[in-house]
Every structure is written in C-alpha cells, then in structure tokens.
Write an enzyme that holds these catalytic residues in place. Structure first.
Site, PDB file in Angstrom:
ATOM      1  N   CYS A 106       0.814  -1.221   0.000  1.00 44.84           N
ATOM      2  CA  CYS A 106       0.000   0.000   0.000  1.00 44.84           C
ATOM      3  C   CYS A 106       0.847   1.270   0.000  1.00 44.84           C
ATOM      4  O   CYS A 106       0.617   2.188  -0.793  1.00 44.84           O
ATOM      5  CB  CYS A 106      -0.973  -0.007   1.177  1.00 44.84           C
ATOM      6  N   HIS A 158      -2.295   0.732   6.915  1.00 40.51           N
ATOM      7  CA  HIS A 158      -2.759   0.750   5.524  1.00 40.51           C
ATOM      8  C   HIS A 158      -3.046   2.187   5.109  1.00 40.51           C
ATOM      9  O   HIS A 158      -3.560   2.982   5.895  1.00 40.51           O
ATOM     10  CB  HIS A 158      -4.016  -0.107   5.373  1.00 40.51           C
ATOM     11  N   HIS A 174      -5.624   2.108  -3.758  1.00 39.97           N
ATOM     12  CA  HIS A 174      -4.704   1.495  -2.797  1.00 39.97           C
ATOM     13  C   HIS A 174      -4.344   0.100  -3.277  1.00 39.97           C
ATOM     14  O   HIS A 174      -4.945  -0.418  -4.229  1.00 39.97           O
ATOM     15  CB  HIS A 174      -5.354   1.426  -1.403  1.00 39.97           C
TER      16      HIS A 174
END
Length: 203
Positions: A106, A158, A174
C-alpha cells in the site's frame, strides 16, 4: 436519408469512443482541461519555501513530519497528475515491500507514484500518517492521504490516495493484499470500520 444515416453512425462512434477504461466507481481526470499546460517544470516545493523559485530541472523535495505542505505553480494540476499516475497501476498485484508494477504494497504504491513526480514521502503507512495536517473525514478532498487499521490492533497499517469525493462517498486507490491495486470506498463496511485518519499534504 443517407446523410442522416451517416450522421447517426458518426454520433454513435463518437459516444462509444469516449467511454473510460477506468472503473466507473471513480471520476476520470478533467477532460483535457489542463492537458499539456505544463510540459516543463511545475516548480514543486514546500509551502514554507514558497518564495524559492527554481529555474532549472525540478529537484526532488522530501516531505516528513516536520515539513510544510506541498505547493507548486498549479497544485490542482499536480494532484490530477498524481491521481492519473496512481490509477494507471490498477490491476497490479500486491507484493509486500513492492514498489513496481510487478507488485506494490500500500505505501509502496504511493511512494513510487509521488517519487515519479519529484516528491519523496516516507516509505511506510505509519510514517506517512505523520506528514501534512490532520483533516476531518467530512472535509476530505481529492489528493488527501487516507489511513486505516486493518490488523485489528487499532494501529495504522494501511494507506490509500483519495481520487474522488462524492458527498460521503470517498473513493481511494490502494494496494489491497487480496486484490492488488484497486479503487475502494469509505462506504464499504470494511473500510468504514477500519478508518483511522485523513492527512492533507497539499496547500
């Protein structure tokens, strides 16, 4: 009658040729609004050094926890460039530590996208979450970084890049562990629950 048929055929071709190959979940870039406006140096810099003008090749700038926000001669244009560049990686697989189209994690997706435009972000999602300024979710804009906790521990692990905002529907690109680089939305139950914060890095 022949002229009318030719006109209808031309119209049909024109309409079908305008369809975007990008997911319908997102809004495509402004249709040629600023395309080709900047062929040279956008003069990307930190806002605290706003008076500093570079006359030569664009140099890399590094943004970290103590840095000011990013600005340039046309920030909206820069954000659109970054959004398009990140969306070009849709379909790339997930790879831990990855920073290329053969596989991104990510933060690697954002790190590479921004680096290719002369902006150096921290390498991990937890460090990225310390740059810029904190923004409330309902004030999120395109170009913001959005952070989540997907490990069940409440800690940031994340990050996504906001590519569109439609009322409460915040869409971000992402690299997910299961599907690779995709566009998701904060209206999805999983990300609504995992949401932690939003950071703005552009002035």
């Amino acid at each position: 009658m022949l002229k009318k048929s030719c006109y209808l055929l031309f119209l049909l071709i024109a309409i079908t040729s305008c369809k975007s190959s990008k997911p319908t979940i997102i809004t495509s870039k402004k249709e040629g609004a600023k395309k080709g406006k900047y062929e040279g140096n956008l003069n990307i810099r930190l806002a605290k050094n706003d008076s500093k003008k570079s006359s030569g090749k664009q140099e890399n700038i590094t943004i970290n926890s103590s840095s000011s926000l990013i600005t340039c001669d046309d920030t909206d244009f820069l954000i659109e460039l970054l959004i398009d560049a990140s969306l070009d990686n849709i379909g790339s697989p997930y790879r831990y530590g990855g920073t290329t189209k053969s596989g991104f994690d990510c933060s690697g997706l954002l790190f590479t996208t921004f680096k290719n435009h002369n902006i150096i972000l921290p390498r991990t999602s937890s460090e990225m979450s310390k740059v810029g300024k904190d923004i409330r979710l309902n004030n999120t804009k395109k170009g913001d970084l959005i952070f989540f906790s997907t490990n069940g521990k409440g800690t940031i692990n994340h990050v996504g890049f906001v590519v569109d905002v439609r009322n409460d529907d915040i869409q971000f690109v992402h690299s997910s562990t299961k599907k690779g680089v995709i566009v998701s939305s904060t209206t999805e139950a999983y990300y609504k629950k995992a949401y932690i914060s939003t950071r703005r890095i552009f002035e």
